[in-house]
Motif scaffolding. Structure first.
Motif, PDB file in Angstrom:
ATOM      1  N   HIS A 151      -3.542  -2.723  11.188  1.00  0.00           N
ATOM      2  CA  HIS A 151      -4.319  -3.827  10.620  1.00  0.00           C
ATOM      3  C   HIS A 151      -4.363  -3.792   9.097  1.00  0.00           C
ATOM      4  O   HIS A 151      -5.040  -4.621   8.483  1.00  0.00           O
ATOM      5  N   GLY A 152      -3.636  -2.841   8.510  1.00  0.00           N
ATOM      6  CA  GLY A 152      -3.571  -2.741   7.054  1.00  0.00           C
ATOM      7  C   GLY A 152      -2.155  -2.980   6.559  1.00  0.00           C
ATOM      8  O   GLY A 152      -1.680  -4.126   6.531  1.00  0.00           O
ATOM      9  N   ARG A 183       0.863   2.342  -4.639  1.00  0.00           N
ATOM     10  CA  ARG A 183       0.357   0.982  -4.428  1.00  0.00           C
ATOM     11  C   ARG A 183       0.830   0.051  -5.549  1.00  0.00           C
ATOM     12  O   ARG A 183       0.893   0.440  -6.718  1.00  0.00           O
ATOM     13  N   LYS A 215      -5.829   1.746  11.026  1.00  0.00           N
ATOM     14  CA  LYS A 215      -5.628   1.566   9.589  1.00  0.00           C
ATOM     15  C   LYS A 215      -4.234   1.036   9.292  1.00  0.00           C
ATOM     16  O   LYS A 215      -4.060   0.132   8.463  1.00  0.00           O
ATOM     17  N   ASP A 220       0.803  -1.227   0.000  1.00  0.00           N
ATOM     18  CA  ASP A 220       0.000   0.000   0.000  1.00  0.00           C
ATOM     19  C   ASP A 220       0.833   1.274   0.000  1.00  0.00           C
ATOM     20  O   ASP A 220       0.297   2.365  -0.217  1.00  0.00           O
ATOM     21  N   LYS A 242       0.198  -5.153   8.746  1.00  0.00           N
ATOM     22  CA  LYS A 242      -0.349  -6.421   9.258  1.00  0.00           C
ATOM     23  C   LYS A 242       0.576  -7.598   8.971  1.00  0.00           C
ATOM     24  O   LYS A 242       0.779  -8.471   9.825  1.00  0.00           O
TER      25      LYS A 242
END
Length: 408
Positions: free
Chosen positions: A239-240, A357, A236, A187, A243
């Motif tokens: 857990h994004g 991304r 965000k 990301d 992670k």
């Protein structure tokens, strides 16, 4: 005596006031919108070409004591493995005598204010008159939009950042942060770097693609995003993008985010390269003229180079006809600065592309390239030849640039 009116009391404006007062014996009046230094911008990176000019302004040593020097970049994979490390500053430091410094923007402004020994006036409708007007009021410059070049407007880069600064995090004893550590994710890029070595202070930021707000007013749309809670940004990240970052490194990064007392958000804008930099006796400096993305670390350094070149140009011409001399100076300033600014502008844009991304297969390929590329780079000793971090472009001294064509 020449009087310069300077709009903007940020680093560019204060550096201009300090240099023109000392070297050119100008009288300077600085006008600033904010009533006190802002912490906006987190910790600024200052490569050797900027550090050298801060030293000539007399503020480098005090900033060094309140900042941190970083020589290496260490790359980590999206799973937390260390891909390798490369020295990006030692060669240019050996040539210039100055390292890569990172210091909080607030400290920089405070030190420049202390050195100038002048009062910055809050804009309240006061009128003033001077011989030259310098627009140092940043990317959203009123001087540019109201007078010099109203058609040039900031453009959104497609990237935004969230960041925080932590003082003496309790878990850095087991994972000390001495250099810039960059972690690749699908990301975007998460980085952590020391910002004040003496206080064991670290600065982290995450850069990712964020779409423009779906509103008629961009500023209002961004403001709505800024109002999102700190916990929203933390959740965000943890857990994004973070992670899948495993092991001790992944645990460290997640703790770093969770323990942050504040998290700030800002969208990254830039100015088109085609803009006009001067009109009449008014000249734009720094971000007001050529704001670029931060991914080359050259925003402050380019503003300082602007200031020192302008000072030299003013010293080089006799003031026989103030208006004619000013026009000559501004024209030559533009000629001398364009190519160098554009070089770093394009490098910053390329750096931004690497933060966008990417699908998992592309991320895996990129990590393999980093792993083998860093190994080969160090084995061949290319960093000792200044080939890492485009160091060859940093050693150019703006005070050694030839000012005028022969036979002028």
């Amino acid at each position: 005596m020449t009087k310069a009116i300077i709009i903007g009391g940020g680093p560019a404006g204060l550096a201009a006031a300090l240099q023109l007062c000392r070297q050119n014996k100008f009288t300077c009046a600085v006008y600033e919108l904010r009533s006190c230094p802002s912490s906006l911008g987190g910790a600024i990176g200052v490569p050797c070409n900027g550090s050298r000019l801060l030293a000539r302004l007399g503020v480098y040593e005090s900033l060094l004591a309140r900042g941190a020097v970083t020589n290496h970049v260490t790359m980590h994979s999206s799973q937390g493995a260390t891909l390798g490390s490369v020295d990006i500053t030692s060669w240019s430091e050996s040539k210039t005598g100055y390292p890569y410094l990172r210091v909080k923007r607030k400290y920089l402004i405070e030190q420049l204010l202390e050195e100038t020994e002048m009062q910055v006036t809050f804009v309240d409708g006061t009128r003033d008159t001077g011989d030259v007007l310098l627009g140092c009021d940043g990317i959203h410059s009123d001087v540019r939009t109201m007078y010099v070049d109203p058609l040039i407007q900031p453009e959104y880069s497609g990237l935004s950042s969230i960041f925080s600064i932590l003082t003496n995090p309790r878990f850095t004893d087991s994972t000390p942060i001495r250099d810039l550590n960059a972690t690749l994710t699908g990301d975007g890029l998460f980085a952590v770097v020391p910002s004040e070595a003496a206080a064991n202070e670290v600065y982290w930021f995450f850069t990712e693609e964020v779409p423009m707000p779906e509103t008629d007013d961009d500023r209002n749309g961004w403001e709505e995003r800024r109002k999102l809670t700190m916990e929203h940004f933390k959740t965000k990240l943890v857990h994004g993008p973070l992670k899948d970052v495993e092991g001790d490194w992944g645990t460290f990064l997640k703790k770093l985010v969770i323990d942050s007392d504040s998290v700030k958000f800002y969208p990254i804008y830039k100015l088109p390269l085609r803009g006009t930099w001067f009109k009449g006796r008014c000249l734009l400096l720094g971000d007001a003229a050529h704001a670029m993305q931060p991914h080359a670390g050259q925003g402050l350094a380019m503003a300082l180079e602007d200031v020192f070149l302008l000072s030299r140009l003013f010293q080089s011409l006799p003031v026989t006809s103030a208006q004619k001399s000013t026009r000559q100076i501004f024209t030559r300033f533009d000629e001398l600065r364009r190519s160098r600014v554009e070089m770093f502008y394009k490098a910053a844009a390329e750096g931004g592309e690497r933060r966008k991304r990417m699908p998992s297969w592309k991320l895996t390929m990129f990590e393999k390239v980093c792993l083998h590329g860093l190994w080969a780079f160090n084995m061949l000793g290319l960093n000792r030849m200044g080939m890492s971090g485009s160091q060859g472009n940093l050693i150019c001294d703006v005070e050694s640039v030839s000012l005028w064509h022969h036979g002028r």
